[in-house]
Design an enzyme around this catalytic site. Structure first.
Site, PDB file in Angstrom:
ATOM      1  N   ILE A  44       1.831  -1.825   8.754  1.00  0.00           N
ATOM      2  CA  ILE A  44       2.573  -3.010   9.179  1.00  0.00           C
ATOM      3  C   ILE A  44       1.582  -3.904   9.919  1.00  0.00           C
ATOM      4  CG2 ILE A  44       4.522  -3.860  10.533  1.00  0.00           C
ATOM      5  CD1 ILE A  44       5.759  -0.991  10.217  1.00  0.00           C
ATOM      6  N   CYS A  54      -1.146   1.415  11.239  1.00  0.00           N
ATOM      7  CA  CYS A  54      -1.433   2.078   9.963  1.00  0.00           C
ATOM      8  C   CYS A  54      -0.245   2.919   9.492  1.00  0.00           C
ATOM      9  CB  CYS A  54      -2.646   2.994  10.093  1.00  0.00           C
ATOM     10  SG  CYS A  54      -4.207   2.143  10.345  1.00  0.00           S
ATOM     11  N   GLU A  56      -0.114   6.014   8.506  1.00  0.00           N
ATOM     12  CA  GLU A  56      -0.065   7.366   9.078  1.00  0.00           C
ATOM     13  C   GLU A  56       0.617   7.351  10.440  1.00  0.00           C
ATOM     14  OE1 GLU A  56      -2.632   5.736   7.785  1.00  0.00           O
ATOM     15  OE2 GLU A  56      -4.235   7.087   7.143  1.00  0.00           O
TER      16      GLU A  56
HETATM   17  N1  THU Z   1      -4.765   1.305   6.734  1.00  0.00           N
HETATM   18  C1  THU Z   1      -3.810   2.280   6.804  1.00  0.00           C
HETATM   19  O1  THU Z   1      -2.608   1.988   6.903  1.00  0.00           O
HETATM   20  N2  THU Z   1      -4.209   3.566   6.751  1.00  0.00           N
HETATM   21  C2  THU Z   1      -5.500   3.974   6.561  1.00  0.00           C
HETATM   22  O2  THU Z   1      -5.742   5.167   6.420  1.00  0.00           O
HETATM   23  C3  THU Z   1      -6.580   2.976   6.521  1.00  0.00           C
HETATM   24  C4  THU Z   1      -6.177   1.569   6.668  1.00  0.00           C
HETATM   25  C5  THU Z   1      -4.329  -0.106   6.697  1.00  0.00           C
HETATM   26  C6  THU Z   1      -4.565  -0.919   7.907  1.00  0.00           C
HETATM   27  C7  THU Z   1      -4.551  -2.324   7.318  1.00  0.00           C
HETATM   28  O3  THU Z   1      -3.223  -2.770   7.209  1.00  0.00           O
HETATM   29  C8  THU Z   1      -5.108  -2.150   5.922  1.00  0.00           C
HETATM   30  O4  THU Z   1      -4.992  -0.763   5.642  1.00  0.00           O
HETATM   31  C9  THU Z   1      -6.553  -2.597   5.765  1.00  0.00           C
HETATM   32  O5  THU Z   1      -7.354  -2.065   6.738  1.00  0.00           O
END
Ligand code: THU
Length: 129
Positions: A44, A54, A56
């Protein structure tokens, strides 16, 4: 025995809900609790980039806020053809809640499984005041 394919499938379904106006990278996560329940999460984003959450952490925070504390594994997927690995902040949160296994997958469902200890060796877990 963790059903990795099912967990990855849940994460793949979840990622369509990602709010990603800045990166356009859809990330989905699915967290398996020891009672068999699964919490999903997505990334988000925010115009103030540092406020982004993120996938996770979204899944973990949803589960903890619903009273869950014991976890078996988390799967993470994205739009990419390659595997996606949790960022440093997420690794610290995985360590905090002792999520033992991290399943990293591409969007085709090819995956690898890591222990959180492998992803964050010598984690900061406690301190003496
Ligand atoms: N992101 C995640 O949600 N999980 C990960 O393991 C790596 C990165 C997201 C954060 C951001 O919204 C996008 O990926 C680019 O960095």
């Amino acid at each position: 025995m963790v059903d990795y394919a099912n967990l990855i499938d849940k994460a793949l379904q979840a990622k369509k809900h990602a709010y990603v106006p800045y990166s356009n990278l859809h990330v989905g996560a699915a967290l398996l609790c020891d009672d068999g329940t699964i919490f999903t999460g997505v990334n988000i984003e925010n115009v103030s980039y540092g406020a982004t959450n993120c996938a996770e952490r979204t899944a973990i925070f949803k589960a903890v806020s619903e009273g869950k504390r014991n976890f078996l594994a988390i799967a993470v997927v994205s739009d990419m053809d390659r595997l996606i690995y949790p960022c440093g902040i997420c690794r610290q949160v995985l360590a905090e809640f002792m999520v033992p296994l991290v399943v990293v997958s591409n969007q085709s469902g090819d995956y690898k499984v890591y222990s959180t200890d492998t992803l964050l060796p010598n984690a900061f877990t406690d301190f003496d005041s």
